[in-house]
Structure formats: C-alpha cells, structure tokens
Design a protein around this motif. Structure first.
Motif, PDB file in Angstrom:
ATOM      1  N   ASP A  82       0.546  -1.378  -0.018  1.00 42.30           N
ATOM      2  CA  ASP A  82       0.139   0.179  -0.033  1.00 42.30           C
ATOM      3  C   ASP A  82       0.635   1.100  -0.077  1.00 42.30           C
ATOM      4  O   ASP A  82       0.020   1.950   0.385  1.00 42.30           O
ATOM      5  CB  ASP A  82      -1.014   0.253   1.101  1.00 42.30           C
ATOM      6  CG  ASP A  82      -1.849  -1.047   1.117  1.00 42.30           C
ATOM      7  OD1 ASP A  82      -2.251  -1.354  -0.289  1.00 42.30           O
ATOM      8  OD2 ASP A  82      -2.703  -2.028   2.092  1.00 42.30           O
ATOM      9  N   LYS A  83       2.326   1.367   0.322  1.00 40.95           N
ATOM     10  CA  LYS A  83       2.826   2.621  -0.819  1.00 40.95           C
ATOM     11  C   LYS A  83       2.678   2.723  -1.774  1.00 40.95           C
ATOM     12  O   LYS A  83       2.659   2.252  -2.611  1.00 40.95           O
ATOM     13  CB  LYS A  83       4.699   1.974  -0.012  1.00 40.95           C
ATOM     14  CG  LYS A  83       4.790   1.799   1.153  1.00 40.95           C
ATOM     15  CD  LYS A  83       4.216   2.687   2.004  1.00 40.95           C
ATOM     16  CE  LYS A  83       4.907   2.040   4.007  1.00 40.95           C
ATOM     17  NZ  LYS A  83       4.128   2.918   4.761  1.00 40.95           N
ATOM     18  N   VAL A  84       2.666   4.274  -1.972  1.00 42.33           N
ATOM     19  CA  VAL A  84       1.765   5.321  -2.992  1.00 42.33           C
ATOM     20  C   VAL A  84       3.296   5.136  -3.572  1.00 42.33           C
ATOM     21  O   VAL A  84       4.677   6.697  -2.973  1.00 42.33           O
ATOM     22  CB  VAL A  84       1.790   5.897  -3.298  1.00 42.33           C
ATOM     23  CG1 VAL A  84       0.609   6.652  -4.623  1.00 42.33           C
ATOM     24  CG2 VAL A  84       0.347   5.269  -2.771  1.00 42.33           C
ATOM     25  N   VAL A  85       4.238   5.130  -4.998  1.00 40.40           N
ATOM     26  CA  VAL A  85       5.479   5.080  -5.524  1.00 40.40           C
ATOM     27  C   VAL A  85       5.294   6.086  -7.194  1.00 40.40           C
ATOM     28  O   VAL A  85       4.448   5.375  -7.710  1.00 40.40           O
ATOM     29  CB  VAL A  85       6.316   4.498  -6.101  1.00 40.40           C
ATOM     30  CG1 VAL A  85       7.852   4.120  -6.126  1.00 40.40           C
ATOM     31  CG2 VAL A  85       6.532   3.934  -4.043  1.00 40.40           C
ATOM     32  N   ILE A  86       5.649   6.943  -6.630  1.00 45.62           N
ATOM     33  CA  ILE A  86       5.635   7.575  -8.441  1.00 45.62           C
ATOM     34  C   ILE A  86       7.404   6.770  -9.298  1.00 45.62           C
ATOM     35  O   ILE A  86       8.563   6.915  -8.827  1.00 45.62           O
ATOM     36  CB  ILE A  86       6.062   9.287  -9.053  1.00 45.62           C
ATOM     37  CG1 ILE A  86       4.946   9.648  -8.550  1.00 45.62           C
ATOM     38  CG2 ILE A  86       6.180   9.875  -9.435  1.00 45.62           C
ATOM     39  CD1 ILE A  86       4.601  10.522  -8.559  1.00 45.62           C
ATOM     40  N   VAL A  87       7.232   6.285  -9.966  1.00 43.46           N
ATOM     41  CA  VAL A  87       8.133   6.526 -10.822  1.00 43.46           C
ATOM     42  C   VAL A  87       8.403   6.605 -12.314  1.00 43.46           C
ATOM     43  O   VAL A  87       7.511   6.180 -13.255  1.00 43.46           O
ATOM     44  CB  VAL A  87       8.309   4.707 -11.349  1.00 43.46           C
ATOM     45  CG1 VAL A  87       9.341   4.272 -12.113  1.00 43.46           C
ATOM     46  CG2 VAL A  87       8.052   3.742  -9.975  1.00 43.46           C
ATOM     47  N   THR A  88       8.992   7.753 -12.326  1.00 46.56           N
ATOM     48  CA  THR A  88       9.155   8.401 -14.060  1.00 46.56           C
ATOM     49  C   THR A  88      10.345   7.411 -14.652  1.00 46.56           C
ATOM     50  O   THR A  88      10.857   6.401 -14.529  1.00 46.56           O
ATOM     51  CB  THR A  88      10.272   9.676 -13.804  1.00 46.56           C
ATOM     52  OG1 THR A  88      11.634   9.922 -12.822  1.00 46.56           O
ATOM     53  CG2 THR A  88       9.577  10.382 -12.730  1.00 46.56           C
ATOM     54  N   GLY A  89      10.259   7.669 -16.572  1.00 44.33           N
ATOM     55  CA  GLY A  89      10.993   6.615 -17.426  1.00 44.33           C
ATOM     56  C   GLY A  89      10.611   5.225 -17.479  1.00 44.33           C
ATOM     57  O   GLY A  89      10.744   4.325 -17.206  1.00 44.33           O
ATOM     58  N   ALA A  90       9.215   5.140 -16.498  1.00 47.80           N
ATOM     59  CA  ALA A  90       8.679   3.235 -16.678  1.00 47.80           C
ATOM     60  C   ALA A  90       7.828   3.160 -17.476  1.00 47.80           C
ATOM     61  O   ALA A  90       7.154   1.532 -17.300  1.00 47.80           O
ATOM     62  CB  ALA A  90       7.606   3.154 -14.510  1.00 47.80           C
ATOM     63  N   GLY A  91       8.235   3.070 -18.825  1.00 52.59           N
ATOM     64  CA  GLY A  91       7.522   2.963 -20.106  1.00 52.59           C
ATOM     65  C   GLY A  91       8.434   1.383 -20.437  1.00 52.59           C
ATOM     66  O   GLY A  91       7.681   1.189 -21.169  1.00 52.59           O
ATOM     67  N   ALA A  92       9.574   1.608 -20.536  1.00 51.11           N
ATOM     68  CA  ALA A  92      10.410   0.800 -20.511  1.00 51.11           C
ATOM     69  C   ALA A  92      11.655   0.538 -20.217  1.00 51.11           C
ATOM     70  O   ALA A  92      12.105   1.445 -18.795  1.00 51.11           O
ATOM     71  CB  ALA A  92      11.195   1.249 -22.507  1.00 51.11           C
TER      72      ALA A  92
END
Length: 146
Positions: A13-23
């Motif tokens: 349940d931790k919320v994380v934004i990951v940038t550049g996560a498309g590949a």
C-alpha cells in the motif's frame, strides 16, 4: 507481541511515482515495486531515449501489466521536464491513492554524447529531463511528504 504477518509484501500500500517507467530500468523498477505491494504511478511520455516518438502508450502498457498481475497502477504521460508535469503526477497520486510515499527519479534521455557535436538545444533537453525533472518532481512531492 506484534502480530504482523511476516509474509506481507515489503511495500504493501505504499504509493510510488516512477518516472521513465515505460521501458528499460524504469519499467523493471515499477514492476518490482508493484510485486512488493506498492501502488504505482507509471510515468512515461512515450518517446525513445533519443527523443523520437515511439509508444505514446508505454505508461499505459506497463500499468496494464501491473494490474494484470494483481497490482495497482495508473499511467501518467506528463513530462518531468515541466514543473506542471511533475505537479500533475503528484496530484494524480494523491487523487487516485490518497497519499504519496516515494518517488523514483529515473527518467532520462540521450543525445549525441560527443561534446563537440552536441547542440545547445540537445544539452538543454538533457538538463531539463535529468536535472530539472528530478528537481521538479522532488519539489512537488516535498509538501505531501512533509
């Protein structure tokens, strides 16, 4: 005595934004965090490292892959190179999940690496994604973190 189950996922349940996560590395980071129970905002603008339009839906595809495996994820196609894009990512996390626990500043681009061949525009684009993007997202996340 604490009755917390030892088999609970590490990041449940931790919320994380990951940038550049498309590949690439960003995708793997997002998948691994989701496998540990995290809710992911999968950010990717859908262009190649060199800046060419590739897959506008890269973020959507990774978010779909996470949800297909029982995880929770939403796609975001904002640019980290813009303050508004970073603010939108944080707002999306808060609206969708009600909180934000971490950011992974992974987004990156490449241009011709030889100094004598790099244009000022290419150098500016690299700085905007790598340097400004990390600042914009970390700054936008600072208030909810506090």
């Amino acid at each position: 005595m604490d009755e917390t189950p030892t088999d609970a996922p590490l990041l449940q349940d931790k919320v994380v934004i990951v940038t550049g996560a498309g590949a690439g590395i960003g995708r793997e980071i997002a998948l691994q965090l989701a496998a540990q129970g995290a809710c992911i905002v999968v950010n990717d603008v859908g262009v190649s490292l060199q800046g060419e339009q590739e897959q506008i839906a890269a973020a959507d595809q990774v978010a779909a892959e996470i949800t297909a495996h029982g995880g929770r994820a939403v796609a975001n196609r904002s640019s980290v190179a813009l303050a508004e894009g970073a603010q939108g990512m944080v707002a999306q996390a808060l609206e969708h999940y009600g909180r934000l626990d971490a950011v992974v500043n992974n987004a990156g681009i490449l241009r011709d690496g030889m100094f004598h061949k790099m244009t000022a525009e290419d150098f500016d684009a690299v700085l905007k994604v790598h340097l400004y993007g990390s600042f914009y997202l970390s700054r936008a996340a600072a208030d909810p973190f506090r």
